[in-house]
Design a protein around this motif. Structure first.
Motif, short mmCIF file in Angstrom:
data_model
loop_
_atom_site.label_atom_id
_atom_site.label_comp_id
_atom_site.label_asym_id
_atom_site.label_seq_id
_atom_site.Cartn_x
_atom_site.Cartn_y
_atom_site.Cartn_z
N SER A 175 0.84 -1.20 0.00
CA SER A 175 0.00 0.00 0.00
C SER A 175 0.87 1.25 0.00
CB SER A 175 -0.95 0.00 1.20
OG SER A 175 -0.24 0.19 2.41
N PHE A 176 2.03 1.20 0.69
CA PHE A 176 2.97 2.33 0.63
C PHE A 176 3.48 2.52 -0.79
CE2 PHE A 176 7.26 4.00 0.66
CZ PHE A 176 7.17 5.09 1.49
N TYR A 177 3.83 1.42 -1.44
CA TYR A 177 4.31 1.47 -2.82
C TYR A 177 3.26 2.06 -3.76
CZ TYR A 177 5.14 -0.60 -7.46
OH TYR A 177 5.28 -0.80 -8.81
N ALA A 178 2.00 1.63 -3.61
CA ALA A 178 0.94 2.11 -4.49
C ALA A 178 0.70 3.60 -4.31
CB ALA A 178 -0.36 1.33 -4.23
N GLU A 179 0.80 4.08 -3.06
CA GLU A 179 0.52 5.50 -2.81
C GLU A 179 1.71 6.37 -3.17
OE1 GLU A 179 -0.58 8.53 0.86
OE2 GLU A 179 -0.69 6.37 1.16
N LYS A 180 2.90 5.97 -2.72
CA LYS A 180 4.06 6.86 -2.85
C LYS A 180 4.81 6.71 -4.16
CE LYS A 180 3.39 8.75 1.07
NZ LYS A 180 2.93 10.16 1.10
N ALA A 235 16.35 2.30 1.05
CA ALA A 235 17.73 2.27 0.55
C ALA A 235 18.16 0.86 0.20
CB ALA A 235 18.68 2.86 1.58
N GLY A 236 17.26 -0.11 0.34
CA GLY A 236 17.56 -1.50 0.04
C GLY A 236 16.75 -2.00 -1.14
N SER A 237 16.73 -3.31 -1.32
CA SER A 237 16.08 -3.90 -2.49
C SER A 237 14.95 -4.86 -2.11
CB SER A 237 17.12 -4.64 -3.33
OG SER A 237 17.75 -5.65 -2.56
N ARG A 238 14.48 -4.81 -0.88
CA ARG A 238 13.43 -5.74 -0.47
C ARG A 238 12.13 -5.41 -1.22
NH1 ARG A 238 11.49 -6.99 5.79
NH2 ARG A 238 9.78 -8.42 5.23
N PRO A 239 11.44 -6.42 -1.73
CA PRO A 239 10.18 -6.16 -2.44
C PRO A 239 9.13 -5.55 -1.52
CG PRO A 239 10.97 -8.38 -2.89
CD PRO A 239 11.79 -7.85 -1.74
N PHE A 240 8.25 -4.77 -2.13
CA PHE A 240 7.13 -4.18 -1.38
C PHE A 240 5.98 -5.19 -1.34
CE2 PHE A 240 9.57 -0.53 -2.76
CZ PHE A 240 9.54 0.32 -1.65
N GLU A 241 6.09 -6.14 -0.47
CA GLU A 241 5.13 -7.24 -0.38
C GLU A 241 3.85 -6.77 0.32
OE1 GLU A 241 5.04 -11.83 1.33
OE2 GLU A 241 6.86 -10.64 1.41
N ALA A 242 2.74 -7.35 -0.07
CA ALA A 242 1.45 -6.98 0.51
C ALA A 242 1.22 -7.69 1.83
CB ALA A 242 0.31 -7.31 -0.45
N LYS A 243 0.69 -6.95 2.80
CA LYS A 243 0.24 -7.50 4.07
C LYS A 243 1.32 -8.33 4.77
CE LYS A 243 -3.87 -5.88 3.13
NZ LYS A 243 -4.35 -4.64 3.70
N VAL A 244 2.45 -7.70 5.05
CA VAL A 244 3.52 -8.39 5.78
C VAL A 244 3.08 -8.67 7.21
CG1 VAL A 244 5.87 -8.14 6.68
CG2 VAL A 244 5.34 -7.47 4.32
N TYR A 262 -2.04 -6.16 11.88
CA TYR A 262 -2.08 -4.73 12.12
C TYR A 262 -2.59 -3.94 10.91
CZ TYR A 262 0.82 -5.82 16.18
OH TYR A 262 1.28 -6.32 17.37
N ALA A 263 -3.04 -4.67 9.86
CA ALA A 263 -3.39 -4.00 8.60
C ALA A 263 -4.90 -3.86 8.41
CB ALA A 263 -2.80 -4.78 7.43
N VAL A 264 -5.66 -3.96 9.49
CA VAL A 264 -7.12 -3.91 9.35
C VAL A 264 -7.57 -2.59 8.72
CG1 VAL A 264 -9.29 -3.98 10.62
CG2 VAL A 264 -7.40 -5.48 11.29
N HIS A 265 -6.91 -1.50 9.08
CA HIS A 265 -7.33 -0.18 8.59
C HIS A 265 -6.71 0.18 7.25
CE1 HIS A 265 -3.48 0.41 10.55
NE2 HIS A 265 -3.37 1.59 9.96
N LEU A 266 -5.86 -0.68 6.71
CA LEU A 266 -5.19 -0.40 5.43
C LEU A 266 -5.87 -1.22 4.33
CD1 LEU A 266 -1.48 -0.49 6.68
CD2 LEU A 266 -2.94 1.51 6.34
N GLN A 267 -6.92 -0.68 3.74
CA GLN A 267 -7.71 -1.43 2.76
C GLN A 267 -7.86 -0.72 1.42
OE1 GLN A 267 -11.43 -2.10 4.73
NE2 GLN A 267 -10.56 -3.51 6.23
N ASP A 268 -7.32 0.48 1.29
CA ASP A 268 -7.55 1.26 0.07
C ASP A 268 -7.01 0.59 -1.18
OD1 ASP A 268 -8.90 3.21 1.44
OD2 ASP A 268 -7.14 4.49 1.71
N TYR A 269 -5.96 -0.22 -1.04
CA TYR A 269 -5.30 -0.79 -2.22
C TYR A 269 -5.44 -2.31 -2.28
CZ TYR A 269 -3.30 3.86 -2.15
OH TYR A 269 -3.14 5.23 -2.13
N ASP A 270 -6.33 -2.87 -1.48
CA ASP A 270 -6.48 -4.33 -1.47
C ASP A 270 -6.96 -4.87 -2.81
OD1 ASP A 270 -5.66 -4.30 1.11
OD2 ASP A 270 -7.59 -4.85 2.01
#
Length: 965
Positions: free
Chosen positions: A715-720, A932-941, A945-953
């Motif tokens: 969701s951070f990746y999709a927004e930013k 600053a690293g190369s870790r993928p932006f994986e969904a729902k790690v 704690y992600a109950v309120h993060l649903q905009d990009y599901d």
């Protein structure tokens, strides 16, 4: 010597129209046929028989004169009778149907007011239409007003008051019409029919006269049929009279029986059933006689089912059942399409379900097949009608964003095509973006204010200026709509203004085509007769006009597919195809429910001798028998409709019970129909793990975004990174977010001015903050008192802290620091100096983070702000942070609540330096792994704690992989 009666029937298994045409050619001959007069139930029957004559002639043929006589309709052409034309000069013209509506509505409205039943204008309209049907029924059956009073004994108070009103209306109505130089169309029709019957009795015409297709009739038509049956060259041809059923006399008491209407017609004509002969005439569309007899037996009286013959197959009749209406439409469309593979073969869908008819027509378009739907489309669903309704809805809602945009996006609004149309839609899109979020003030004034100052970030500056220019040109046209809907008016005034507005908004295209012509005629009627009706509140107008437009049918143009058709029940009574598909066989659809008469109760109908309301079910059963006797028949139903499971039609159940184990089920078509829309195997999506290059990753992050990045990196990746923002809803209510913004702004203003402890200063600051929402009653009525309590609580808390040695307070303190090439920025709501260090507090008007998320480092905002303060990056020198706190502001029973590291959340905050270290570690993990690293932006790690993060599901296609091993 008994008077000769020429009464015939065309058996149910024969195609009525074709057999009638063939028989008339045989009885009358081609040479004498043009002199003949053929009386039919309605105009659609005239069209069906005309086509049958064309098929029967095999070439050029002069047709008989065909006139509708059976149905009560304003446009039925009784005036064309030669015998009636001489009477027309002495008979007053008939009142137009719409004019009668307008005259009856004030009477009904007055009765509603006196009886305490006043409701919306739509209910008044429906009761007025029901009253018109009751008046028609009384006139058709020749019931005198005095008989109403005689039947009122032993009635409840409600019905007695209703019948008293009805008696007054029935008595006063004809004189009221006579004073206008008019008469009811039914009374006029009965007068002309009576005159025709008397003239033909006194002087029988020499030309052939045939009356055909009537399955029931009122007394006046029955009298004409009786006269025709006795004419030297007359004949009456009935559809599907059962000459064999043994329980004929018992049918009289069962109005829902298929033969009951014919029984009453024969009795009204004084004809015994054994006087009826079989009409000589056949066609290629005749069905098997044995099946027609079996269907008649299956629908016989309940007491006779014990004597059913042994079960056997119903030849060429199949059943098909679907899960839902869409599946049923798919089966029907495929059956009709498959019929075209046989050269010359025809197919027709027969159904009273207009929704099913529309679905089938839409399904056939996948093969580029346009099919005739004889019932047409309601004007309320046609483009011209929907534009008129959208305009009224926008006006009634005072140009609320949703209704206004629906009007502006209508296909008939604005330029018609080309670049001008695209530009118009671009302008509407800009307006859509500007109107997102909290609803503007009511009316065009509020829309204009929003166009002038759209929400921050809604539109680039260049597009804002384009929107303002377009809106300035559009505004005068919308002003006319707003003025029109500003106060109650009579329908004629509304219609006149609506006509001008719709023409201006559509550049005249609203009146184009068949639907446009129907709309123009309907609006013209409203303008002509609407001034004599009620004053209509603007809020009632969309529903009222919707009901009126729904009663207007837009007939399809000719020239559609010659071998496929969709029929209503009236057409199916006389027409036939090689394959007849009887669709929508559910109770309440076919047959329909027992029609309720709000003006005359069933007991009074029986005392007056009016036909039972159940007789409509009997006519539907008769139509079913005729259609089901075709050469090939497919019966279909859906097990559920859009809202609930359905109950199979009594006709369906009777035939299934009659056939028993011999019932033939269509198994291939449902599978093929499902396969057409079936998708191939689609592998479900995997959990998304986008991994963009390090150089493209953000180099700046806020203290409020660290938690999102660690909990749901996608969701951070999709927004930013993708810069995707959820659009705010249209016409939204003010939410807790707006309330929090107001509270923060007020506190910042008060602290900066040093007036937090001044009640007058607080009140002034609140008034200034909510002035932007002056058009929202919710803010002044509910929010202001709560905000007052919140600020009182904050002031008291500050006073107590000052007493405890705490000093200066700063609000909205910003800071930033760069670590490993990534800038961390943040803003503290409150920073307060104390004897041993500083306090950092955050206001919460919503939910406060729980202890578990704080302890695990997934509520790191306060810890990171404390780190900035200790690093000297929070707008000041480095300071030791001795306390962090959440100040939850509700303004309710408990105006506020403090959650502080000094007294609460001991598990998470017992060691404040350790908590700050946890938050610092969270930031460093975010930087090293993601920014600053190369870790993928994986969904729902961290999904817990992600109950309120649903905009990009939905973009992450969560439903496809969530919970899968």
């Amino acid at each position: 010597m008994a008077e000769r009666k020429a009464v015939f029937t065309i058996p149910a298994h024969r195609a009525f129209a074709d057999a009638l045409a063939a028989g008339m050619l045989g009885r009358i001959g081609k040479d004498d046929l043009p002199r003949a007069l053929l009386l039919l139930p309605n105009r659609r029957a005239v069209r069906a028989v005309t086509e049958a004559f064309v098929r029967a002639s095999g070439g050029a043929l002069l047709l008989p004169r065909m006139l509708p006589i059976g149905d009560v309709g304003e446009n039925e052409a009784l005036g064309l009778f030669d015998e009636a034309m001489a009477l027309e000069a002495d008979v007053q013209p008939a009142i137009a149907a719409f004019e009668r509506r307008m005259l009856l509505m004030p009477l009904v409205h007055r009765w509603q007011q006196l009886s305490g039943r006043a409701r919306s204008s739509v209910e008044t309209l429906r009761l007025a239409d029901a009253l018109a049907r009751t008046l028609d029924q009384l006139q058709l059956e020749g019931i005198e007003p005095a008989r109403l009073h005689e039947t009122m004994a032993e009635l409840g108070a409600h019905w007695e008051a209703t019948l008293n009103f009805l008696e007054v209306v029935v008595t006063a109505w004809p004189p009221q019409l006579a004073a206008r130089g008019l008469m009811d169309r039914v009374a006029r029709r009965q007068m002309l029919l009576g005159a025709i019957a008397r003239r033909w009795r006194a002087s029988p015409p020499a030309r052939p006269i045939v009356a055909a297709g009537m399955a029931s009739a009122d007394p006046a038509v029955a009298d004409v049929l009786a006269v025709v049956a006795g004419l030297p060259r007359g004949a009456v041809v009935l559809p599907g009279l059962d000459l064999q059923t043994p329980d004929w006399d018992d049918i009289r008491g069962f109005p829902a029986h298929p033969q009951c209407g014919l029984l009453h017609l024969l009795e009204a004509m004084s004809i015994a059933r054994d006087e009826v002969r079989v009409w000589e005439g056949t066609s290629a569309l005749d069905g098997p006689e044995a099946r027609a007899g079996a269907i008649g037996a299956a629908l016989s009286l309940a007491g006779s089912t014990a004597h059913w013959p042994p079960a056997g197959p119903l030849a060429d009749l199949r059943f098909a059942e679907a899960a839902n209406p869409a599946g049923e439409a798919g089966i029907i469309a495929l059956a009709m399409r498959r019929q075209l593979d046989t050269p010359g073969a025809t197919a027709a869908l027969v159904t009273p379900d207009r929704g099913l008819a529309r679905r089938v027509a839409a399904q056939l378009r996948r093969w580029d097949i346009e099919v005739d739907d004889s019932a047409g489309t309601p004007l309320a669903r046609a483009p011209s009608g929907t534009l008129l309704l959208a305009a009224l809805e926008a006006g009634a809602q005072r140009c609320a964003p949703g209704a206004l945009l629906a009007l502006l996006k209508h296909p008939l609004t604005g330029p018609g095509e080309g670049r001008a149309r695209l530009n118009w839609l671009d302008d509407v899109r800009r307006l859509d973006l500007a109107l997102r979020g909290v609803r503007p003030a009511a009316g065009l004034k509020g829309i204009s204010a929003r166009v002038k100052s759209p929400p921050k970030g809604a539109l680039p500056e260049t597009e804002r200026s384009r929107l303002a220019e377009w809106w300035k040109a559009l505004r005068p046209r919308l002003d006319a709509l707003e003025a029109l809907m500003a106060k109650p008016r009579r329908l004629g005034d509304f219609a006149d203004g609506l006509r001008a507005f719709a023409e201006a908004m559509s550049e005249g295209r609203v009146w184009e085509g068949a639907a446009g012509r129907a709309a123009a005629e309907t609006i013209a009627e409203m303008v002509q007769h609407g001034d004599m009706g009620l004053r209509i509140p603007p809020a009632d107008l969309p529903a009222l006009l919707g009901a009126m437009l729904g009663d207007v049918a837009v007939r399809p143009p000719f020239g559609k597919h010659p071998r496929l058709a969709i029929y209503g029940l009236l057409e199916a009574r006389l027409q036939r195809a090689d394959l007849m598909i009887l669709g929508g066989l559910n109770e309440g659809v076919w047959p329909g429910g027992d029609p309720f008469d709000p003006w005359i109760p069933p007991a009074i109908r029986r005392r007056l001798g009016l036909p039972e309301t159940e007789r409509a079910i009997g006519l539907a059963a008769h139509d079913f028998v005729l259609a089901a006797a075709a050469p090939h028949v497919l019966l279909t139903r859906a097990r559920r409709d859009a809202s609930a499971p359905t109950v199979a039609s009594r006709f369906w159940l009777r035939l299934l019970a009659f056939a028993g184990d011999h019932a033939a089920w269509e198994t291939e078509l449902p599978l093929l129909a499902a396969a057409i829309d079936a998708r191939g195997a689609v592998p479900p999506a995997e959990r998304p793990r986008p991994s963009p290059p390090v150089a493209d990753r953000p180099r700046q992050i806020s203290v409020t975004q660290i938690d999102r990045l660690l909990i749901d990196p996608y969701s951070f990746y999709a927004e930013k990174m993708l810069r995707l923002r959820p659009l705010d809803p249209l016409d939204a209510d003010l939410s807790a977010a707006e309330r929090g913004t107001i509270v923060h702004a007020v506190i910042e203003t008060l602290i900066a001015a040093g007036t937090l402890h001044d009640p007058a200063g607080r009140a002034a600051a609140i008034d200034a903050a909510i002035a932007a929402h002056a058009d929202q009653p919710l803010v002044a009525a509910l929010w202001r008192p709560r905000i007052v309590r919140m600020l009182d609580w904050v002031a008291e808390l500050m006073r107590a802290r000052a007493a405890g040695g705490w000093g200066a307070v700063r609000s909205e303190v910003e800071g930033r620091v760069e670590i490993s090439g990534v800038t961390l920025k943040g803003k503290a709501d409150i920073v307060q100096a104390g004897p041993e260090g500083v306090l950092i507090a955050d206001f919460k008007t919503g939910k406060v983070p729980g202890q578990a998320s704080l302890a695990d480092g997934f509520a790191s905002q306060l810890g990171l702000l404390a780190w900035l303060a200790e690093e000297g990056a929070l707008d000041g020198p480095a300071s030791r942070v001795v306390e962090v706190a959440y100040w939850k502001l509700s303004g309710g029973k408990d105006a506020g609540e403090e959650k502080t590291s000094a007294r609460h959340y001991k598990k998470a905050w017992s060691d404040l330096p350790a908590f700050i270290d946890i938050c610092r570690a969270a930031f460093r993990e975010a930087v090293s792994d993601y920014l600053a690293g190369s870790r993928p932006f994986e969904a729902k790690v961290k999904p817990e704690y992600a109950v309120h993060l649903q905009d990009y599901d939905h973009l992450a296609r969560l439903a496809e992989w969530w919970g899968r091993k």
